[in-house]
Design a protein around this motif. Structure first.
Motif, PDB file in Angstrom:
ATOM      1  N   GLU A 190    -123.613  -8.512 -53.978  1.00  0.00           N
ATOM      2  CA  GLU A 190    -123.570  -9.768 -53.248  1.00  0.00           C
ATOM      3  C   GLU A 190    -122.826  -9.613 -51.906  1.00  0.00           C
ATOM      4  O   GLU A 190    -123.296 -10.070 -50.868  1.00  0.00           O
ATOM      5  N   ILE A 191    -121.688  -8.940 -51.941  1.00  0.00           N
ATOM      6  CA  ILE A 191    -120.925  -8.708 -50.701  1.00  0.00           C
ATOM      7  C   ILE A 191    -121.756  -7.848 -49.747  1.00  0.00           C
ATOM      8  O   ILE A 191    -121.842  -8.120 -48.549  1.00  0.00           O
ATOM      9  N   GLN A 192    -122.402  -6.829 -50.316  1.00  0.00           N
ATOM     10  CA  GLN A 192    -123.217  -5.909 -49.528  1.00  0.00           C
ATOM     11  C   GLN A 192    -124.344  -6.638 -48.797  1.00  0.00           C
ATOM     12  O   GLN A 192    -124.633  -6.359 -47.632  1.00  0.00           O
ATOM     13  N   ASP A 193    -124.967  -7.576 -49.479  1.00  0.00           N
ATOM     14  CA  ASP A 193    -126.034  -8.381 -48.875  1.00  0.00           C
ATOM     15  C   ASP A 193    -125.557  -9.038 -47.594  1.00  0.00           C
ATOM     16  O   ASP A 193    -126.285  -9.086 -46.601  1.00  0.00           O
ATOM     17  N   HIS A 194    -124.340  -9.566 -47.605  1.00  0.00           N
ATOM     18  CA  HIS A 194    -123.813 -10.255 -46.434  1.00  0.00           C
ATOM     19  C   HIS A 194    -123.390  -9.275 -45.343  1.00  0.00           C
ATOM     20  O   HIS A 194    -123.482  -9.581 -44.166  1.00  0.00           O
ATOM     21  N   LEU A 195    -122.960  -8.081 -45.728  1.00  0.00           N
ATOM     22  CA  LEU A 195    -122.567  -7.069 -44.736  1.00  0.00           C
ATOM     23  C   LEU A 195    -123.773  -6.527 -43.991  1.00  0.00           C
ATOM     24  O   LEU A 195    -123.681  -6.130 -42.835  1.00  0.00           O
ATOM     25  N   ARG A 208    -122.161  -0.218 -49.107  1.00  0.00           N
ATOM     26  CA  ARG A 208    -121.656  -0.177 -50.489  1.00  0.00           C
ATOM     27  C   ARG A 208    -120.163   0.176 -50.493  1.00  0.00           C
ATOM     28  O   ARG A 208    -119.372  -0.441 -51.200  1.00  0.00           O
ATOM     29  N   TYR A 209    -119.800   1.155 -49.681  1.00  0.00           N
ATOM     30  CA  TYR A 209    -118.387   1.541 -49.567  1.00  0.00           C
ATOM     31  C   TYR A 209    -117.541   0.360 -49.081  1.00  0.00           C
ATOM     32  O   TYR A 209    -116.492   0.052 -49.661  1.00  0.00           O
ATOM     33  N   LEU A 210    -117.997  -0.307 -48.034  1.00  0.00           N
ATOM     34  CA  LEU A 210    -117.240  -1.453 -47.506  1.00  0.00           C
ATOM     35  C   LEU A 210    -117.113  -2.554 -48.558  1.00  0.00           C
ATOM     36  O   LEU A 210    -116.041  -3.159 -48.703  1.00  0.00           O
ATOM     37  N   ALA A 211    -118.191  -2.817 -49.275  1.00  0.00           N
ATOM     38  CA  ALA A 211    -118.162  -3.866 -50.297  1.00  0.00           C
ATOM     39  C   ALA A 211    -117.166  -3.518 -51.403  1.00  0.00           C
ATOM     40  O   ALA A 211    -116.390  -4.373 -51.847  1.00  0.00           O
ATOM     41  N   ILE A 212    -117.162  -2.244 -51.820  1.00  0.00           N
ATOM     42  CA  ILE A 212    -116.218  -1.813 -52.863  1.00  0.00           C
ATOM     43  C   ILE A 212    -114.787  -1.970 -52.352  1.00  0.00           C
ATOM     44  O   ILE A 212    -113.907  -2.471 -53.050  1.00  0.00           O
ATOM     45  N   LYS A 213    -114.564  -1.557 -51.112  1.00  0.00           N
ATOM     46  CA  LYS A 213    -113.221  -1.659 -50.532  1.00  0.00           C
ATOM     47  C   LYS A 213    -112.776  -3.121 -50.441  1.00  0.00           C
ATOM     48  O   LYS A 213    -111.612  -3.438 -50.700  1.00  0.00           O
TER      49      LYS A 213
END
Ligand code: GDP
Ligand code: MG
Ligand code: K
Length: 284
Positions: A190-195, A208-213
Motif C-alpha cells: 500500500e505504501i509502495q503504491d503511493h510512492l 519496496r525498500y523505501l516502503a519497508i523503511k
C-alpha cells in the motif's frame, strides 16, 4: 575494458578488507580495530577482461539509521549506485550475517554473497546445501577464504555473470522478495503504491525498500519522504499500516519486520539442511 563498480558490504570482521587487499594489491590494515573515521577505500582489479573499481565500505550489522556506519553505507549504495554489491559474510556465523543480506535484498541491487571464513566452517564440520540456500535467497553464493585467496576467482566470475545478466530472464539475477507475513506485506504494498507516483524516485531507490523503511519508522527515509508534495498522504498510509501490523503481531512494526527477516533466515537454513559441527543440529 568494461568497468564494473563493486561495493564490499558486510558485518565488521568478516573479511572485506582482506578481499580488498587480495584483489587490488593494496595493504590496508585488517583485523580487529574500531575505525575512528567512517570512510570508503577505493582500489582496482582486473579479471577476465573486466576492470573492477572496488570500494571497501565500513562494517555494518544492519541498514537501519542508528549508526554513522549504517547511514554511510546506505548513502553509498544509493548515491554511488554500485553495479554489483559483494556481500561478504562470516560463514561461521551465518544466521546473524544473513540479516544484512535480507536488507540488501530489499534494496533491489545486484549482488553476490561471499561465504567467507569457509575454512572455519570446514574445521568445525558444518554442513549446508549451498545451491539450495543460494536459490532461496535468489543470490549467487561463493565459499571463500580471503586470507589465502581461495574462491576469489570464482567470486569475481560470479560478479561478472550477475553484472551481465538480463533482469528476469537469467538465473544469475533473480530478485526475490523476503516475505514478511500478511499484514506487513499488505502495508508495504500500500505504501509502495503511493510512492510510485513520485517521478524520478525509482531510478535511485527501490520503492519496496523505501516502503519497508517507512514502516520501520526510519527517520532518514521519513525526512526524504517529507520533501514530497503528497508526504502527508504517504505517511498517513504508513501510520495506518503500522497500526494494523501492531494489531496482528502485538509488536511495533520495526520489531515485527526484524522478526520476519529472522524467520525467513531460519526457514531457509532449515530448508538448506544446515547443521553446525560438533554433532549439534542448530536448525531442526
Ligand atoms: P573486515 O572488518 O570485514 O574488513 O575484516 P578483515 O579483512 O579486517 O578481517 C578480519 C580478520 O579475519 C583478520 O584477522 C583476517 O586476517 C581474518 N580473515 C579474513 N578472511 C578470513 C578467512 O577466510 N578465514 C579466516 N580463518 N580468517 C580470515
Ligand atoms: Mg575492514
Ligand atoms: K576469526
Amino acid at each position: 575494458h568494461k568497468v564494473i563498480n563493486v561495493a564490499l558490504v558486510g558485518n565488521p570482521n568478516c573479511g572485506k578488507t582482506s578481499l580488498f587487499n587480495f584483489a587490488s594489491g593494496a595493504h590496508e590494515r585488517v583485523g580487529n580495530y574500531s575505525g575512528v573515521t567512517v570512510d570508503a577505500k577505493e582500489g582496482h582489479a582486473t579479471f577476465e577482461g573486466y576492470e573492477f573499481n572496488l570500494v571497501d565500505l565500513p562494517g555494518t550489522y544492519s541498514l537501519s539509521a542508528y549508526s554513522p556506519e549504517e547511514l554511510y553505507v546506505r548513502k553509498q549504495l544509493v548515491e554511488k549506485t554500485p553495479d554489483v554489491v559483494v556481500n561478504v559474510i562470516d560463514a561461521s556465523n551465518l544466521e546473524r550475517n544473513l540479516y544484512l543480506t535480507t536488507q540488501l535484498i530489499d534494496m533491489h541491487i545486484r549482488m553476490v554473497v561471499a561465504l567467507n571464513m569457509f575454512d572455519e566452517t570446514e574445521q568445525r564440520g558444518d554442513n549446508i546445501n549451498l545451491d539450495a540456500l543460494s536459490s532461496l535467497f535468489g543470490v549467487p553464493m561463493q565459499p571463500t577464504v580471503f586470507t589465502t585467496g581461495r574462491g576469489v576467482k570464482e567470486l569475481f566470475h560470479k560478479v561478472i555473470e550477475v553484472y551481465e545478466a538480463t533482469e528476469g530472464a537469467d538465473a544469475h539475477f533473480r530478485h526475490i522478495h523476503i516475505k514478511h507475513g500478511h499484514e506487513i506485506e499488505h502495508g508495504i504494498a500500500e505504501i509502495q503504491d503511493h510512492l510510485k507516483k513520485e517521478h524520478g524516485l525509482r531510478e535511485r531507490y527501490s520503492t519496496r525498500y523505501l516502503a519497508i523503511k517507512l514502516l520501520e519508522n526510519d527517520k532518514e527515509v521519513e525526512q526524504l519522504v517529507r520533501t514530497f508534495p503528497d508526504a502527508d498522504e504517504i505517511l498517513k498510509h504508513r501510520d495506518e499500516a503500522a497500526k494494523r501490523v501492531k494489531e496482528e503481531t502485538k509488536e511495533d512494526s520495526e520489531t515485527a519486520i526484524m522478526d520476519a527477516k529472522y524467520g525467513f533466515i531460519h526457514g531457509a537454513l532449515a530448508e538448506a539442511g544446515y547443521t553446525t559441527g560438533n554433532g549439534k543440529d542448530t536448525y531442526q
